[in-house]
Design an enzyme around this catalytic site. Sequence first.
Site, PDB file in Angstrom:
ATOM      1  N   CYS A 106      38.087  42.700  43.899  1.00  0.00           N
ATOM      2  CA  CYS A 106      38.023  41.067  43.801  1.00  0.00           C
ATOM      3  C   CYS A 106      37.449  40.514  45.035  1.00  0.00           C
ATOM      4  O   CYS A 106      37.063  41.095  45.900  1.00  0.00           O
ATOM      5  CB  CYS A 106      39.456  40.604  43.242  1.00  0.00           C
ATOM      6  SG  CYS A 106      39.102  38.837  42.801  1.00  0.00           S
ATOM      7  N   ASP A 149      48.170  38.582  43.641  1.00  0.00           N
ATOM      8  CA  ASP A 149      48.441  37.222  42.882  1.00  0.00           C
ATOM      9  C   ASP A 149      49.956  37.150  42.865  1.00  0.00           C
ATOM     10  O   ASP A 149      50.369  35.755  43.335  1.00  0.00           O
ATOM     11  CB  ASP A 149      47.919  37.124  41.317  1.00  0.00           C
ATOM     12  CG  ASP A 149      48.177  35.685  40.988  1.00  0.00           C
ATOM     13  OD1 ASP A 149      47.181  34.866  41.129  1.00  0.00           O
ATOM     14  OD2 ASP A 149      48.958  35.327  40.205  1.00  0.00           O
TER      15      ASP A 149
END
Length: 308
Positions: free
Chosen positions: A125, A194
């Site tokens: 990512c 996250d």
Amino acid sequence: MKLIETANSIKTMEIRGAGLIARSAADALKDLAENYQGNSLDEFIDLLDQGGKTLVASRPTAISLWNAVQATLKDAPRAENVEDLRTKIVKNADSFILNSNKAVEIIGKIGANRIKDGDTILTHCNSKAALSVIKTAFKQGKDISVYATESRPWRQGLLTVKDLSDAGIPVTLIVDSAVRWIMKEIDLAVVGADTVCSNGALINKIGTSQIALAAHEARVPLMVCAESYKFSPKTIQGEMVEIEERETSEVATNLPPGVKIRNPVFDSTPAEYIDSIATEIGLISPYAAYEVIVNKLGHECLFERESD
């Protein structure tokens, strides 16, 4: 209104990345406080409370967003008047934004110590904290190279390879499904976060758990890079992290009738597959996540106000 625009931009992923989302939320609440024209403390608190809820609803799984809202609004119940509350909100927002930016730099220095000269690194990512670690190691003069996943469906890996290439770091883009194939060439996997749960589990971009499994199988260490505001106080209270699913059109369109699509944004990686977590307060074991939540965040991050 800036707050509504920010919430919409977070929801549509015009603003993305846990750190940027958090800083944008704090700044939006600051703007809301600075522009309040009324004289009622109760009305002001309600406005801020609703503003915070609007922001959190834009990405309910992003604990960085939730923590940013709580950190910015934490003094609301103790404010004496409108101006006092306005001053507290502005100060809290500025402090959060400053510390957030500093955290990425500190994590870079701490995590870079785990990278050796000659290492080949895998990343996933587009994590600013993970990239800070890699770029810091390169600036230290270490001869490193990087494999970056495409990170479907939003292809954040394209941002990652551009960032690393601009920094002069040798980088190769691979499709997500090539992770296990390439793992034999990898010395260290470095990913962002996250959410970090109280039991040390990691909630991160979909595909992270597959990287963790492949790394574990190949005996490749997995280092998570996470600012302390990505640790979740909610999980101490037993709350499960919601795995967000987004619009299926992000994956594919014009499919045959009856074909369904699932588009989960995150997955969960158990603590046993994580070697270490680089935070701005030091390199920790995933099993130390509970102590970080209690000692660093505490329970004051919960914005609770008794109803009138």
